[in-house]
Write a protein that holds these residues in place. Sequence first.
Motif, PDB file in Angstrom:
ATOM      1  N   LEU A 133       0.772  -1.114   0.075  1.00  0.00           N
ATOM      2  CA  LEU A 133       0.055   0.019   0.096  1.00  0.00           C
ATOM      3  C   LEU A 133       0.770   1.329   0.021  1.00  0.00           C
ATOM      4  O   LEU A 133       0.592   2.155  -0.848  1.00  0.00           O
ATOM      5  CB  LEU A 133      -1.072  -0.045   1.267  1.00  0.00           C
ATOM      6  CG  LEU A 133      -2.116  -0.884   1.050  1.00  0.00           C
ATOM      7  CD1 LEU A 133      -2.737  -1.037   2.428  1.00  0.00           C
ATOM      8  CD2 LEU A 133      -3.289  -0.250   0.324  1.00  0.00           C
ATOM      9  N   ALA A 134       1.864   1.201   0.757  1.00  0.00           N
ATOM     10  CA  ALA A 134       2.867   2.436   0.873  1.00  0.00           C
ATOM     11  C   ALA A 134       3.651   2.517  -0.379  1.00  0.00           C
ATOM     12  O   ALA A 134       3.654   3.760  -0.788  1.00  0.00           O
ATOM     13  CB  ALA A 134       3.743   2.217   1.934  1.00  0.00           C
ATOM     14  N   ALA A 135       3.934   1.419  -1.391  1.00  0.00           N
ATOM     15  CA  ALA A 135       4.482   1.814  -2.512  1.00  0.00           C
ATOM     16  C   ALA A 135       3.351   2.420  -3.562  1.00  0.00           C
ATOM     17  O   ALA A 135       3.929   3.343  -4.171  1.00  0.00           O
ATOM     18  CB  ALA A 135       4.921   0.604  -3.071  1.00  0.00           C
ATOM     19  N   VAL A 136       2.321   1.983  -3.566  1.00  0.00           N
ATOM     20  CA  VAL A 136       1.291   2.451  -4.380  1.00  0.00           C
ATOM     21  C   VAL A 136       0.769   3.951  -3.927  1.00  0.00           C
ATOM     22  O   VAL A 136       0.850   4.811  -4.785  1.00  0.00           O
ATOM     23  CB  VAL A 136       0.166   1.698  -4.220  1.00  0.00           C
ATOM     24  CG1 VAL A 136      -1.172   2.413  -4.997  1.00  0.00           C
ATOM     25  CG2 VAL A 136       0.503   0.260  -5.136  1.00  0.00           C
ATOM     26  N   ARG A 137       0.815   4.094  -2.588  1.00  0.00           N
ATOM     27  CA  ARG A 137       0.501   5.581  -2.233  1.00  0.00           C
ATOM     28  C   ARG A 137       1.470   6.628  -2.352  1.00  0.00           C
ATOM     29  O   ARG A 137       1.468   7.768  -2.360  1.00  0.00           O
ATOM     30  CB  ARG A 137       0.275   5.511  -0.748  1.00  0.00           C
ATOM     31  CG  ARG A 137      -1.458   4.933  -0.601  1.00  0.00           C
ATOM     32  CD  ARG A 137      -1.385   4.640   1.001  1.00  0.00           C
ATOM     33  NE  ARG A 137      -2.727   4.001   1.248  1.00  0.00           N
ATOM     34  CZ  ARG A 137      -3.315   3.623   2.248  1.00  0.00           C
ATOM     35  NH1 ARG A 137      -2.695   3.350   3.399  1.00  0.00           N
ATOM     36  NH2 ARG A 137      -4.578   3.287   2.252  1.00  0.00           N
ATOM     37  N   SER A 138       2.984   6.082  -2.833  1.00  0.00           N
ATOM     38  CA  SER A 138       4.014   6.926  -2.751  1.00  0.00           C
ATOM     39  C   SER A 138       3.720   7.676  -4.347  1.00  0.00           C
ATOM     40  O   SER A 138       4.593   8.571  -4.507  1.00  0.00           O
ATOM     41  CB  SER A 138       5.236   6.111  -2.910  1.00  0.00           C
ATOM     42  OG  SER A 138       5.417   5.460  -3.949  1.00  0.00           O
ATOM     43  N   GLY A 139       2.988   7.231  -5.147  1.00  0.00           N
ATOM     44  CA  GLY A 139       2.802   7.575  -6.203  1.00  0.00           C
ATOM     45  C   GLY A 139       3.753   7.230  -7.474  1.00  0.00           C
ATOM     46  O   GLY A 139       3.899   7.447  -8.520  1.00  0.00           O
ATOM     47  N   ALA A 140       4.550   5.978  -7.156  1.00  0.00           N
ATOM     48  CA  ALA A 140       5.373   5.488  -7.885  1.00  0.00           C
ATOM     49  C   ALA A 140       4.758   4.855  -9.256  1.00  0.00           C
ATOM     50  O   ALA A 140       5.309   4.976 -10.104  1.00  0.00           O
ATOM     51  CB  ALA A 140       6.049   4.271  -7.339  1.00  0.00           C
ATOM     52  N   LEU A 141       3.563   4.527  -9.234  1.00  0.00           N
ATOM     53  CA  LEU A 141       2.781   4.011 -10.323  1.00  0.00           C
ATOM     54  C   LEU A 141       1.791   5.059 -10.946  1.00  0.00           C
ATOM     55  O   LEU A 141       1.275   4.714 -11.997  1.00  0.00           O
ATOM     56  CB  LEU A 141       1.777   2.828  -9.733  1.00  0.00           C
ATOM     57  CG  LEU A 141       2.088   1.611  -8.965  1.00  0.00           C
ATOM     58  CD1 LEU A 141       0.895   0.586  -8.551  1.00  0.00           C
ATOM     59  CD2 LEU A 141       3.407   0.782  -9.642  1.00  0.00           C
ATOM     60  N   GLY A 142       1.989   6.215 -10.503  1.00  0.00           N
ATOM     61  CA  GLY A 142       1.018   7.352 -11.145  1.00  0.00           C
ATOM     62  C   GLY A 142      -0.312   7.191 -10.558  1.00  0.00           C
ATOM     63  O   GLY A 142      -0.521   6.774  -9.422  1.00  0.00           O
ATOM     64  N   THR A 143      -1.556   7.208 -11.366  1.00  0.00           N
ATOM     65  CA  THR A 143      -2.800   6.855 -11.060  1.00  0.00           C
ATOM     66  C   THR A 143      -3.109   5.404 -10.952  1.00  0.00           C
ATOM     67  O   THR A 143      -3.136   4.885 -11.792  1.00  0.00           O
ATOM     68  CB  THR A 143      -3.647   7.810 -11.647  1.00  0.00           C
ATOM     69  OG1 THR A 143      -3.371   9.299 -11.515  1.00  0.00           O
ATOM     70  CG2 THR A 143      -5.431   7.378 -11.214  1.00  0.00           C
ATOM     71  N   PRO A 144      -3.339   4.646  -9.712  1.00  0.00           N
ATOM     72  CA  PRO A 144      -3.785   3.420  -9.947  1.00  0.00           C
ATOM     73  C   PRO A 144      -5.102   3.339 -10.529  1.00  0.00           C
ATOM     74  O   PRO A 144      -6.156   4.025 -10.384  1.00  0.00           O
ATOM     75  CB  PRO A 144      -3.925   2.782  -8.518  1.00  0.00           C
ATOM     76  CG  PRO A 144      -3.369   4.433  -7.621  1.00  0.00           C
ATOM     77  CD  PRO A 144      -3.427   5.268  -8.364  1.00  0.00           C
ATOM     78  N   GLN A 145      -4.955   2.406 -11.768  1.00  0.00           N
ATOM     79  CA  GLN A 145      -6.121   2.007 -12.421  1.00  0.00           C
ATOM     80  C   GLN A 145      -6.548   0.792 -12.254  1.00  0.00           C
ATOM     81  O   GLN A 145      -7.939   0.668 -12.444  1.00  0.00           O
ATOM     82  CB  GLN A 145      -5.628   2.004 -14.105  1.00  0.00           C
ATOM     83  CG  GLN A 145      -5.017   3.719 -14.528  1.00  0.00           C
ATOM     84  CD  GLN A 145      -4.431   3.802 -15.758  1.00  0.00           C
ATOM     85  OE1 GLN A 145      -5.029   3.152 -16.591  1.00  0.00           O
ATOM     86  NE2 GLN A 145      -3.094   4.203 -15.755  1.00  0.00           N
TER      87      GLN A 145
END
Length: 341
Positions: A133-145
């Motif tokens: 969750l922290a990795a996704v929330r860091s913005g590394a993926l951009g906008t989660p789709q």
Amino acid sequence: MAKLRFIVVGSGWRSLFYWRIAQALPERFELCAMLCRTEEKAEKMHREYGVPVSTSAEQCIALHPDLVVVAVNKASIAAVSTEWLARGFAVLCETPAALEEDALRALWQLHRQGAKLQVAEQYWLYPTLAKRLAAVRSGALGTPQFARLSVAHGYHAVSLARQFLNAGQQPVRVTGRSWTEKIIETDSRWGAVHNGALVEKTLQQHTLEFAGGGTAFLDFNGVQYHSYLRSTHTSVQGERGELFDDTLRCLDAAGEPVCRPLTPLPDPLAAAAAQAGLNEDETAIACFLDRMQGYLAGGAEVYPLADALQDAYLALLMERALAAPGQPVESTPQPWNTEER
């Protein structure tokens, strides 16, 4: 910080998690008593596990606990939680908060009237899931789709999907199907199963399409909680990358693609829980209990009740979707979606 003193109402398999947590981390938690329905059950729990027990609500009240944990069967959770809230206690109930929409709305109304109620939705606190969750929330993926989750069932899966996609309380369209599959039993709640039987289990698949554009594909068979033959998976995709379990593929600051493993989040309590021999589920509950201290002192909710109620509500829609395979089921506005929180 003073230790959190609590009682547990209920004496099933789940209630023992709280006893093990209190035993493993005595400097933080004290289970004052486990309230059992019968003398026979109380005697069994005390004899087999050493739990302090009672069959009297009055005796438990006299212990002046900081918190009442409600860990009864799912059909009774809402009613028992309401009873203890009416006595003036703060309540942490097991999931789901209720099995009917009217009961969910009634709990929200109690919350609006000042009742201190939290629901022990703990999956976001699993150390393995917390770092994802922290990795996704860091913005590394951009906008989660897109999120493809094969981690948990029902309300737990909904909780994770909404968080990975940052979907909040958005309206959602749900479709679902189920299949029966055969598998050899290899594990259980009570430990490994040797020479296990060939059993039939149900595989459920759901698609949740959120109004904001994110889509979650949920795929789970209950055997995955306890099996050496079935694994769990987490995949989240955005325009800048993909998370697959503990591997992150994304663009670096220079716009070049990189691939790196995730590292555990620094969490002293989670580390202490693991060192004390607690499993990941118990560790997550211990972290939730620890955060309850701040909530009881007037701080923010650990897991907002509005989210827990939304999880339970969408889980009901998932069941309806299974009853009409392939037919969409649309969510409707609920009080916790629209009212000021």
